[in-house]
Design a protein around this motif. Sequence first.
Motif, PDB file in Angstrom:
ATOM      1  N   ILE A   1       0.863  -1.190   0.000  1.00 17.67           N
ATOM      2  CA  ILE A   1       0.000   0.000   0.000  1.00 17.67           C
ATOM      3  C   ILE A   1       0.899   1.239   0.000  1.00 17.67           C
ATOM      4  CG2 ILE A   1      -1.889   1.207   1.179  1.00 17.67           C
ATOM      5  CD1 ILE A   1      -2.728  -1.564   0.205  1.00 17.67           C
ATOM      6  N   ILE A   2       1.079   1.804  -1.180  1.00 17.95           N
ATOM      7  CA  ILE A   2       1.947   2.971  -1.330  1.00 17.95           C
ATOM      8  C   ILE A   2       1.064   4.219  -1.406  1.00 17.95           C
ATOM      9  CG2 ILE A   2       3.816   3.991  -2.712  1.00 17.95           C
ATOM     10  CD1 ILE A   2       4.438   1.204  -1.472  1.00 17.95           C
ATOM     11  N   THR A   3       1.487   5.246  -0.671  1.00 21.43           N
ATOM     12  CA  THR A   3       0.659   6.455  -0.571  1.00 21.43           C
ATOM     13  C   THR A   3       1.521   7.692  -0.838  1.00 21.43           C
ATOM     14  OG1 THR A   3       1.197   6.801   1.754  1.00 21.43           O
ATOM     15  CG2 THR A   3      -0.694   5.378   1.277  1.00 21.43           C
TER      16      THR A   3
ATOM     17  N   VAL B   1      -2.921   9.541   1.073  1.00 25.92           N
ATOM     18  CA  VAL B   1      -3.745   9.192  -0.094  1.00 25.92           C
ATOM     19  C   VAL B   1      -3.050   8.073  -0.886  1.00 25.92           C
ATOM     20  CG1 VAL B   1      -4.747  10.070  -2.239  1.00 25.92           C
ATOM     21  CG2 VAL B   1      -4.648  11.534  -0.207  1.00 25.92           C
ATOM     22  N   PRO B   2      -3.750   6.954  -1.103  1.00 27.55           N
ATOM     23  CA  PRO B   2      -3.135   5.833  -1.798  1.00 27.55           C
ATOM     24  C   PRO B   2      -2.828   6.146  -3.264  1.00 27.55           C
ATOM     25  CG  PRO B   2      -5.454   5.387  -1.300  1.00 27.55           C
ATOM     26  CD  PRO B   2      -5.116   6.669  -0.618  1.00 27.55           C
ATOM     27  N   LEU B   3      -1.773   5.553  -3.764  1.00 26.64           N
ATOM     28  CA  LEU B   3      -1.390   5.719  -5.168  1.00 26.64           C
ATOM     29  C   LEU B   3      -1.754   4.424  -5.895  1.00 26.64           C
ATOM     30  CD1 LEU B   3       2.086   7.411  -4.486  1.00 26.64           C
ATOM     31  CD2 LEU B   3      -0.112   8.525  -4.933  1.00 26.64           C
ATOM     32  N   ASP B   4      -2.923   4.465  -6.524  1.00 28.52           N
ATOM     33  CA  ASP B   4      -3.533   3.234  -7.054  1.00 28.52           C
ATOM     34  C   ASP B   4      -2.650   2.452  -8.027  1.00 28.52           C
ATOM     35  OD1 ASP B   4      -5.695   3.830  -5.545  1.00 28.52           O
ATOM     36  OD2 ASP B   4      -6.913   4.644  -7.180  1.00 28.52           O
ATOM     37  N   VAL B   5      -1.981   3.179  -8.903  1.00 28.78           N
ATOM     38  CA  VAL B   5      -1.206   2.486  -9.948  1.00 28.78           C
ATOM     39  C   VAL B   5      -0.071   1.686  -9.303  1.00 28.78           C
ATOM     40  CG1 VAL B   5       0.215   2.814 -12.004  1.00 28.78           C
ATOM     41  CG2 VAL B   5      -1.828   4.231 -11.649  1.00 28.78           C
ATOM     42  N   LEU B   6       0.592   2.330  -8.328  1.00 23.26           N
ATOM     43  CA  LEU B   6       1.692   1.632  -7.642  1.00 23.26           C
ATOM     44  C   LEU B   6       1.182   0.445  -6.836  1.00 23.26           C
ATOM     45  CD1 LEU B   6       3.984   4.527  -6.376  1.00 23.26           C
ATOM     46  CD2 LEU B   6       4.461   2.807  -8.128  1.00 23.26           C
ATOM     47  N   ILE B   7       0.025   0.627  -6.200  1.00 19.69           N
ATOM     48  CA  ILE B   7      -0.536  -0.456  -5.385  1.00 19.69           C
ATOM     49  C   ILE B   7      -0.852  -1.663  -6.269  1.00 19.69           C
ATOM     50  CG2 ILE B   7      -2.523  -1.124  -3.954  1.00 19.69           C
ATOM     51  CD1 ILE B   7      -2.548   1.791  -2.928  1.00 19.69           C
TER      52      ILE B   7
ATOM     53  N   ALA C   1       0.868  -5.204  -5.784  1.00 18.61           N
ATOM     54  CA  ALA C   1       0.012  -6.364  -5.501  1.00 18.61           C
ATOM     55  C   ALA C   1       0.288  -7.464  -6.522  1.00 18.61           C
ATOM     56  CB  ALA C   1      -1.460  -5.960  -5.519  1.00 18.61           C
ATOM     57  N   ALA C   2       0.467  -7.055  -7.783  1.00 17.76           N
ATOM     58  CA  ALA C   2       0.747  -8.046  -8.828  1.00 17.76           C
ATOM     59  C   ALA C   2       2.101  -8.713  -8.581  1.00 17.76           C
ATOM     60  CB  ALA C   2       0.719  -7.373 -10.198  1.00 17.76           C
TER      61      ALA C   2
ATOM     62  N   LEU D   1      -6.930  -3.328  -1.834  1.00 14.19           N
ATOM     63  CA  LEU D   1      -6.387  -4.606  -2.297  1.00 14.19           C
ATOM     64  C   LEU D   1      -7.386  -5.321  -3.189  1.00 14.19           C
ATOM     65  CD1 LEU D   1      -4.693  -5.930   0.940  1.00 14.19           C
ATOM     66  CD2 LEU D   1      -3.563  -5.121  -1.132  1.00 14.19           C
ATOM     67  N   GLY D   2      -8.646  -5.269  -2.787  1.00 14.68           N
ATOM     68  CA  GLY D   2      -9.688  -5.895  -3.601  1.00 14.68           C
ATOM     69  C   GLY D   2      -9.687  -5.295  -4.996  1.00 14.68           C
ATOM     70  N   GLY D   3      -9.568  -3.963  -5.061  1.00 18.94           N
ATOM     71  CA  GLY D   3      -9.538  -3.278  -6.351  1.00 18.94           C
ATOM     72  C   GLY D   3      -8.297  -3.674  -7.138  1.00 18.94           C
ATOM     73  N   ALA D   4      -7.143  -3.665  -6.466  1.00 20.73           N
ATOM     74  CA  ALA D   4      -5.879  -3.934  -7.155  1.00 20.73           C
ATOM     75  C   ALA D   4      -5.834  -5.361  -7.705  1.00 20.73           C
ATOM     76  CB  ALA D   4      -4.711  -3.698  -6.204  1.00 20.73           C
ATOM     77  N   LEU D   5      -6.444  -6.284  -6.975  1.00 21.62           N
ATOM     78  CA  LEU D   5      -6.389  -7.695  -7.391  1.00 21.62           C
ATOM     79  C   LEU D   5      -7.644  -8.122  -8.149  1.00 21.62           C
ATOM     80  CD1 LEU D   5      -4.995  -9.093  -4.016  1.00 21.62           C
ATOM     81  CD2 LEU D   5      -3.779  -9.185  -6.204  1.00 21.62           C
TER      82      LEU D   5
END
Length: 470
Positions: A157-159, A167-173, A177-178, A220-224
């Motif tokens: 979880i990178i912010t 604020v989370p950085l979605d692309v990095l997360i 996660a991948a 995490l649910g979103g990222a995966l």
Amino acid sequence: MSLVVMKFGGTSVEDPTAINRTAAIVAGRVAAGKQTVVVVSAMSKVTDQLLRAAAAAAQGDRTGALAISSRLRARHRDTACALIKTPADAAALCNLIEQKFDSLDEILRGLAAILELTPRISDLVVSYGERLSSRIIAAAFTERGTNAAHVDAREIIITDSQFGKAVPLDVLIEKRAAEHLRPLLDQGKVPVMGGFIAANEQNITTTLGRGGSDFTAALLGGALAADAIEIWTDVDGIMTSDPRVCPDALRVKVISFEEAAELAYFGAKVLHPATILPAVRKNIPVLVLNSKNPANEGTRIISIAPHCSSPFKSIAVKKKLSIIDVVASRMLMTHGYLKAIFDIFDKHQCPVDMVSTSEVSVSLTVDSNDKLPLIAADLSQLADVKYEGKKALVCLVGEDIRGQSGMAAQVFSAIKHVNVRMISQGASEINMSFMIDEEDADEAVRSLHAAFFKEPDPVVFDVESRKAVV
Ligand code: ASP
Ligand code: MG
């Protein structure tokens, strides 16, 4: 294979009994053939205690701070000992716990020396809660035969660097996660990680804000691209109203994201509103479940709820509010007047809940707080100001009130006997709120519940268990 992110809150991991229950719930999902990622909160009350220790240290109370830490050390050590019986694993875990508390004590001593607590250090101190709980829980899962792998959430979880509410950085997360979680899942492992804690791109610890573990689960649910996110708490899900106030409250079986988000504001206990967003964007259902009653189906939160024959899904109440009346009787409202009013609230960093205006007056509601006299003093430069505490906001939420006429009449005839101060129907059109005296709130909720949940729609509400109780 379907993938589920399961988040367990503080009460679901508060002691060895709770952790055993949680382990059994997770083992059940794994046995059912699901890929599972587990997110855990700190053990109940630990976050508060860590914050208290940090504050005490920064005020120079070194002994007080270390005493809190020492009690937490004993609690974590005792929990680990009760759960882990394999000698080598128990020794390794206890060693880790001692090391973590040694470094926490080091930080607390440092705070007591420099007498200053920055948001960055506060995040570091508070992160110990989830760092410890996730280690103990991962070990407990392994002990019980689940193929668990502890993962440091700060690697995933990178912010940004807004400490305290990063604020989370979605692309990095998604990338992390991948890289880190996917391979574990593909090997049949169950990643176990702390919620709430994160790191910025420089590896400095951040947090997502109080109650942020739900947010971690949704991220995490979103990222995966998970098939579901399960939020395990200690209630049976979202209810039609607070069962302590209204004994015939029913469980809401299914509710829309939008309705749940409206309610989240009132019942942060059940769900963190920000949880909603990453899940909504990817259309992932969120289930609120009870770890003390796992057979219960909980509440399913989905993008578009099925049509419901009852206009409302739930009645929520927020107490301890104040109402502020700003009356510019000497002049009509001029251009920029509202802005000037809001600037004052902004200056005092005081969020406004509800606003209603007329030609010459504005009424606003806020959480009661000790800045009110200062805010009122600033506002009185603009107009006449009055404020009053001990107010409650009652809010009825339901998608099916959209476009229905006569709803307000039905609502207010159910509470004829109560003096209503302010009424609002938000632009979302799915909520009707009004402000009353706090002392009238419980009675108003009971009257509304009796009026609107007489014949609850069995598709949406758990009518069966009401029958069972009667
Ligand atoms: N432990 C954190 C808190 O108490 C995060 C969470 O439990 O969601 O705020
Ligand atoms: Mg929570």
